[in-house]
Design a protein around this motif. Structure first.
Motif, mmCIF file in Angstrom:
data_model
loop_
_atom_site.group_PDB
_atom_site.id
_atom_site.type_symbol
_atom_site.label_atom_id
_atom_site.label_comp_id
_atom_site.label_asym_id
_atom_site.label_seq_id
_atom_site.Cartn_x
_atom_site.Cartn_y
_atom_site.Cartn_z
ATOM 1 N N GLU A 186 15.791 87.058 -16.713
ATOM 2 C CA GLU A 186 15.960 86.321 -15.459
ATOM 3 C C GLU A 186 17.138 86.822 -14.636
ATOM 4 O O GLU A 186 17.063 86.876 -13.407
ATOM 5 C CB GLU A 186 16.116 84.828 -15.743
ATOM 6 C CG GLU A 186 14.857 84.174 -16.273
ATOM 7 C CD GLU A 186 15.060 82.705 -16.595
ATOM 8 O OE1 GLU A 186 15.956 82.070 -15.986
ATOM 9 O OE2 GLU A 186 14.319 82.202 -17.457
ATOM 10 N N THR A 245 16.139 90.110 -12.975
ATOM 11 C CA THR A 245 15.176 89.806 -11.915
ATOM 12 C C THR A 245 15.884 89.225 -10.696
ATOM 13 O O THR A 245 15.630 89.635 -9.561
ATOM 14 C CB THR A 245 14.109 88.806 -12.423
ATOM 15 O OG1 THR A 245 13.441 89.402 -13.533
ATOM 16 C CG2 THR A 245 13.104 88.470 -11.349
ATOM 17 N N GLU A 263 8.112 95.267 -17.865
ATOM 18 C CA GLU A 263 8.088 93.929 -18.461
ATOM 19 C C GLU A 263 9.481 93.486 -18.926
ATOM 20 O O GLU A 263 9.811 92.305 -18.871
ATOM 21 C CB GLU A 263 7.082 93.861 -19.621
ATOM 22 C CG GLU A 263 7.433 94.670 -20.844
ATOM 23 C CD GLU A 263 7.163 96.165 -20.745
ATOM 24 O OE1 GLU A 263 7.617 96.899 -21.646
ATOM 25 O OE2 GLU A 263 6.524 96.628 -19.786
ATOM 26 N N MET A 295 11.204 91.975 -15.972
ATOM 27 C CA MET A 295 10.665 90.651 -15.620
ATOM 28 C C MET A 295 11.075 89.592 -16.631
ATOM 29 O O MET A 295 11.258 88.426 -16.276
ATOM 30 C CB MET A 295 9.140 90.714 -15.505
ATOM 31 C CG MET A 295 8.676 91.553 -14.327
ATOM 32 S SD MET A 295 6.886 91.553 -14.094
ATOM 33 C CE MET A 295 6.334 92.440 -15.536
ATOM 34 N N GLU A 296 11.238 89.969 -17.901
ATOM 35 C CA GLU A 296 11.599 89.021 -18.952
ATOM 36 C C GLU A 296 13.048 88.560 -18.848
ATOM 37 O O GLU A 296 13.396 87.504 -19.351
ATOM 38 C CB GLU A 296 11.364 89.638 -20.327
ATOM 39 C CG GLU A 296 9.902 89.817 -20.661
ATOM 40 C CD GLU A 296 9.673 90.647 -21.917
ATOM 41 O OE1 GLU A 296 10.663 91.138 -22.513
ATOM 42 O OE2 GLU A 296 8.498 90.825 -22.285
#
Length: 149
Positions: A90, A93, A84, A87-88
């Motif tokens: 940016e 990611t 997580e 994913m949090e």
């Protein structure tokens, strides 16, 4: 090495109240926020597999030293244990999507990419934090002039 100053804004107010001089100094302290996004692995120490990963052991030592400084926060995120967190963020990611898993580990300092694809070495940590890091081998080389026992 020069260390970036932690005091980023400083000024003072001088004022009088009922004939007394007051000086108020104001400063804003900047804290370094370090985040390391690591590939999937079972632990962060390097001792969970058949062999010991010396680089992960070094990073554990670096982490321990940095945690002792009040003006630095450091977090390590493992893809296995903290997906997580990946994913949090940016930026992380985006880097993973564009460059694939070989971009890991990613070291962010104040949300800026300082290094990707490998951990910062001791010299790079010194530039980032102003703290000198010396490995046991480097200490031995200094003490013996680089010669073996």
């Amino acid at each position: 090495m020069d260390r970036m100053p932690t005091l980023i804004v400083g000024f003072s107010f001088t004022y009088y109240i009922e004939g007394y001089l007051y000086i108020m100094e104001i400063g804003v302290i900047m804290m370094k926020n370090i985040k390391i996004y690591e590939p999937a692995m079972c632990c962060d120490t390097g001792v969970c597999g058949p062999g010991v990963d010396q680089e992960l052991l070094r990073m554990k030592s670096v982490n321990k030293v940095l945690e002792q400084h009040d003006d630095i926060t450091i977090h390590r995120y493992n893809l296995t244990n903290s997906p997580e967190s990946f994913m949090e963020n940016e930026l992380v990611t985006k880097l993973l999507q564009e460059e694939g898993p070989n971009v890991l580990p990613i070291t962010l300092v104040d949300n800026l990419v300082m290094k990707k694809g490998d951990y910062p070495d001791n010299e790079e940590w010194e530039k980032i934090t102003g703290i000198a890091f010396t490995t046991e081998k480097e200490k031995k080389d200094v003490n013996t002039g680089g010669k073996c026992c």
